[in-house]
Scaffold this motif. Structure first.
Motif, PDB file in Angstrom:
ATOM      1  N   ARG A  17       3.406   5.671  15.511  1.00 47.66           N
ATOM      2  CA  ARG A  17       2.422   6.528  14.839  1.00 47.66           C
ATOM      3  C   ARG A  17       2.232   7.862  15.569  1.00 47.66           C
ATOM      4  NH1 ARG A  17      -0.107   3.029  10.885  1.00 47.66           N
ATOM      5  NH2 ARG A  17      -1.765   4.556  10.578  1.00 47.66           N
ATOM      6  N   ILE A  73      -4.751  -4.324  10.543  1.00 45.10           N
ATOM      7  CA  ILE A  73      -5.772  -4.542   9.507  1.00 45.10           C
ATOM      8  C   ILE A  73      -5.972  -6.046   9.302  1.00 45.10           C
ATOM      9  CG2 ILE A  73      -6.436  -4.090   7.111  1.00 45.10           C
ATOM     10  CD1 ILE A  73      -4.772  -1.532   7.227  1.00 45.10           C
ATOM     11  N   ASN A 110       6.658  -0.270  10.052  1.00 44.91           N
ATOM     12  CA  ASN A 110       5.897   0.902   9.632  1.00 44.91           C
ATOM     13  C   ASN A 110       6.382   2.042  10.525  1.00 44.91           C
ATOM     14  OD1 ASN A 110       4.109   2.715   8.601  1.00 44.91           O
ATOM     15  ND2 ASN A 110       2.254   1.584   9.080  1.00 44.91           N
ATOM     16  N   SER A 117      -0.466  -4.335   7.563  1.00 38.40           N
ATOM     17  CA  SER A 117      -0.388  -4.040   8.997  1.00 38.40           C
ATOM     18  C   SER A 117      -1.112  -5.132   9.771  1.00 38.40           C
ATOM     19  CB  SER A 117      -1.047  -2.681   9.264  1.00 38.40           C
ATOM     20  OG  SER A 117      -1.380  -2.567  10.641  1.00 38.40           O
ATOM     21  N   PHE A 170      -6.114   3.278   3.366  1.00 37.30           N
ATOM     22  CA  PHE A 170      -5.030   4.223   3.092  1.00 37.30           C
ATOM     23  C   PHE A 170      -5.164   4.832   1.686  1.00 37.30           C
ATOM     24  CE2 PHE A 170      -0.515   5.336   2.144  1.00 37.30           C
ATOM     25  CZ  PHE A 170      -0.425   6.339   3.092  1.00 37.30           C
ATOM     26  N   TRP A 181      -8.086   0.150  16.242  1.00 39.60           N
ATOM     27  CA  TRP A 181      -7.872   1.581  15.981  1.00 39.60           C
ATOM     28  C   TRP A 181      -9.103   2.395  16.362  1.00 39.60           C
ATOM     29  CZ3 TRP A 181      -4.179   0.118  11.733  1.00 39.60           C
ATOM     30  CH2 TRP A 181      -2.951   0.800  11.871  1.00 39.60           C
ATOM     31  N   ASN A 192       0.805  -1.228   0.000  1.00 38.33           N
ATOM     32  CA  ASN A 192       0.000   0.000   0.000  1.00 38.33           C
ATOM     33  C   ASN A 192       0.837   1.278   0.000  1.00 38.33           C
ATOM     34  OD1 ASN A 192       1.008  -0.091   2.595  1.00 38.33           O
ATOM     35  ND2 ASN A 192      -0.964   0.138   3.632  1.00 38.33           N
ATOM     36  N   LEU A 193       2.157   1.145  -0.126  1.00 40.57           N
ATOM     37  CA  LEU A 193       3.001   2.322   0.089  1.00 40.57           C
ATOM     38  C   LEU A 193       3.547   2.926  -1.202  1.00 40.57           C
ATOM     39  CD1 LEU A 193       4.917   1.313   3.320  1.00 40.57           C
ATOM     40  CD2 LEU A 193       2.783   2.596   3.053  1.00 40.57           C
ATOM     41  N   ASP A 238       3.514   0.128  14.856  1.00 43.83           N
ATOM     42  CA  ASP A 238       2.823  -0.628  13.803  1.00 43.83           C
ATOM     43  C   ASP A 238       3.839  -1.213  12.830  1.00 43.83           C
ATOM     44  OD1 ASP A 238       0.736  -1.516  12.097  1.00 43.83           O
ATOM     45  OD2 ASP A 238       0.661   0.400  11.039  1.00 43.83           O
ATOM     46  N   ILE A 277       5.699   7.762   6.496  1.00 39.74           N
ATOM     47  CA  ILE A 277       4.513   7.764   5.623  1.00 39.74           C
ATOM     48  C   ILE A 277       3.982   9.183   5.429  1.00 39.74           C
ATOM     49  CG2 ILE A 277       2.081   7.071   5.540  1.00 39.74           C
ATOM     50  CD1 ILE A 277       2.955   4.301   6.202  1.00 39.74           C
ATOM     51  N   PRO A 320      -7.194   3.509  10.029  1.00 35.54           N
ATOM     52  CA  PRO A 320      -7.282   2.373   9.114  1.00 35.54           C
ATOM     53  C   PRO A 320      -8.398   1.422   9.585  1.00 35.54           C
ATOM     54  CG  PRO A 320      -5.005   2.790   9.763  1.00 35.54           C
ATOM     55  CD  PRO A 320      -5.874   3.590  10.684  1.00 35.54           C
ATOM     56  N   PHE A 336       4.365  -4.261   9.367  1.00 30.91           N
ATOM     57  CA  PHE A 336       3.720  -4.997   8.280  1.00 30.91           C
ATOM     58  C   PHE A 336       4.167  -6.456   8.295  1.00 30.91           C
ATOM     59  CE2 PHE A 336       4.217  -0.625   6.719  1.00 30.91           C
ATOM     60  CZ  PHE A 336       2.949  -0.340   6.230  1.00 30.91           C
ATOM     61  N   GLU A 351      -3.408   9.576  11.632  1.00 30.78           N
ATOM     62  CA  GLU A 351      -2.204   9.252  12.391  1.00 30.78           C
ATOM     63  C   GLU A 351      -1.397   8.252  11.585  1.00 30.78           C
ATOM     64  OE1 GLU A 351      -3.823   5.859  12.600  1.00 30.78           O
ATOM     65  OE2 GLU A 351      -2.476   5.838  14.351  1.00 30.78           O
ATOM     66  N   ASN A 352      -0.091   8.484  11.500  1.00 31.85           N
ATOM     67  CA  ASN A 352       0.829   7.626  10.744  1.00 31.85           C
ATOM     68  C   ASN A 352       2.258   7.945  11.169  1.00 31.85           C
ATOM     69  OD1 ASN A 352       0.538   5.545   8.596  1.00 31.85           O
ATOM     70  ND2 ASN A 352      -1.065   6.901   7.834  1.00 31.85           N
ATOM     71  N   ASP A 358      -6.359  -1.885   0.813  1.00 30.96           N
ATOM     72  CA  ASP A 358      -5.873  -2.974   1.668  1.00 30.96           C
ATOM     73  C   ASP A 358      -6.956  -4.029   1.889  1.00 30.96           C
ATOM     74  OD1 ASP A 358      -3.320  -2.026   1.926  1.00 30.96           O
ATOM     75  OD2 ASP A 358      -3.725  -0.913   3.766  1.00 30.96           O
TER      76      ASP A 358
HETATM   77  O1  X2X Z   1      -3.184   2.771   6.461  1.00 30.51           O
HETATM   78  C1  X2X Z   1      -2.248   3.281   7.064  1.00 30.51           C
HETATM   79  O2  X2X Z   1      -2.363   4.319   7.735  1.00 30.51           O
HETATM   80  C2  X2X Z   1      -0.883   2.641   7.000  1.00 30.51           C
HETATM   81  C3  X2X Z   1      -0.251   2.964   5.663  1.00 30.51           C
HETATM   82  O3  X2X Z   1      -0.079   3.113   8.018  1.00 30.51           O
HETATM   83  C4  X2X Z   1      -1.064   1.185   7.180  1.00 30.51           C
HETATM   84  O4  X2X Z   1      -0.749   0.401   6.341  1.00 30.51           O
HETATM   85  C5  X2X Z   1      -1.669   0.740   8.445  1.00 30.51           C
END
Ligand code: X2X
Length: 333
Positions: free
Chosen positions: A151, A95, A148, A92, A195, A179, A35-36, A237, A216, A174, A239, A211-212, A74
């Motif tokens: 956060r 998720i 990750n 993550s 995301f 969360w 997802n990045l 957090d 990111i 997310p 992955f 929040e991240n 995701d």
């Molecule tokens: O979705 C998000 O915020 C991220 C990119 O941090 C995750 O993959 C949980």
């Protein structure tokens, strides 16, 4: 009927009914989705792993990388991983918990003091517990998680300084029960958004904040649509590198071993990259106009405790998982 008249009539003519494999094609061609953004170290390190795998397997396994949710959000990609439409996916744990509930355990608010607690737990007993649960759901989690990060809360409207500031705050989280629960415990108003939709949700002010980790906020350019950055470190957090188990087991044992070893090695390199970014990004995000706010973790943690957050999640995770977490971080209740 001549072929010409068939074509004129719109009929399908099987000119090449048998498609032959080009001479250079790999024996196994697998997809890895994440997802990045391409600029995040995860993509650079995964690309290196894929190229080492190709080389070390003599070209037998080719892994094509689909960054940036190109194959879907995701939530969608997790479905594709389960069906086998995608063979590999980094997700993550929080998720992943929509399928494997215990996988969100590392997201318990303010659980890990620092990386010195994170990696021994996730590479050790706590991670092993989660991986065991993942295996029961048709997936396989590689031994090494990718970082990750810790956060931090950002906002476009007002700075978050204290737990009270979160009262009524419209924040994107997310999709994950943990969360939502965490931010509800602060009295905030969390909305689950994948995301892939987050930048536009912030831009159109559907939510005021998110929040991240810094890496990111930087690589996904969230600084373009957010002003304040509160250093809360409210959870760590990571992955999991996940494989569809059927697809993974379809690979010969030596190839399986190579893939896992190379991606695990790249995970360790990515952890170093993220650690370096965390140390340097404060300056560059400030230069891009973000205002940093220091916060007092003790106050946030006390608010969670008062709201019954820890008691609730200890109950949900159960004695075994909670015990593994507390063995790593000390008593949370
Ligand atoms: O979705 C998000 O915020 C991220 C990119 O941090 C995750 O993959 C949980």
């Amino acid at each position: 009927l001549t072929r010409r008249s068939m074509l004129a009539a719109g009929a399908a003519v099987p000119l090449f009914a048998i498609r032959t494999r080009p001479a250079h094609a790999a024996e196994f061609s697998y997809k890895y989705a994440n997802n990045l953004p391409l600029s995040h170290p995860m993509n650079a390190r995964a690309a290196e792993a894929a190229s080492r795998v190709k080389e070390k397997t003599g070209g037998r396994l080719e892994i094509q990388i689909f960054p940036n949710n190109q194959l879907g959000s995701d939530t969608d990609t997790l479905s594709q991983l389960r069906s086998g439409a995608v063979e590999f996916f980094t997700l993550s744990g929080l998720i992943l918990s929509t399928l494997v509930p215990t996988a969100s355990i590392n997201g318990v608010g303010f659980a890990f003091k620092d990386y010195g607690q994170v990696w021994p737990a996730m590479d050790g007993p706590l991670g092993a517990h989660v991986r065991g649960e993942v295996a029961k759901r048709g997936l396989y989690a590689f031994a090494r998680q990718w970082d990750n990060g810790y956060r931090q809360i950002t906002s476009s409207t007002r700075p978050i300084r204290t737990p009270e500031d979160l009262n009524g705050f419209k924040i994107r989280v997310p999709p994950s029960p943990l969360w939502t629960s965490l931010f509800k415990a602060f009295g905030a108003s969390p909305t689950s958004i994948n995301f892939s939709e987050t930048y536009s949700a912030l831009q159109t002010r559907i939510v005021d904040g998110q929040e991240n980790p810094l890496a990111i906020i930087d690589t996904a350019k969230l600084y373009e649509v957010q002003k304040y950055l509160s250093v809360t470190n409210h959870m760590w957090d990571g992955f999991w590198f996940l494989a569809n188990r059927r697809a993974f087991e379809a690979l010969p044992a030596d190839i399986r071993q190579t893939v896992e070893a190379e991606f695990n090695a790249s995970a360790l390199a990515e952890r170093e990259d993220v650690a370096k970014l965390n140390a340097t990004l404060q300056g560059s995000l400030k230069a891009r106009g973000m205002e940093f706010i220091d916060t007092d973790a003790t106050a946030f943690r006390a608010a969670l405790k008062k709201a019954g957050f820890y008691a609730e999640w200890r109950e949900k995770f159960g004695a075994e998982a909670w015990g593994a977490l507390e063995a790593a971080v000390g008593s949370l209740a």
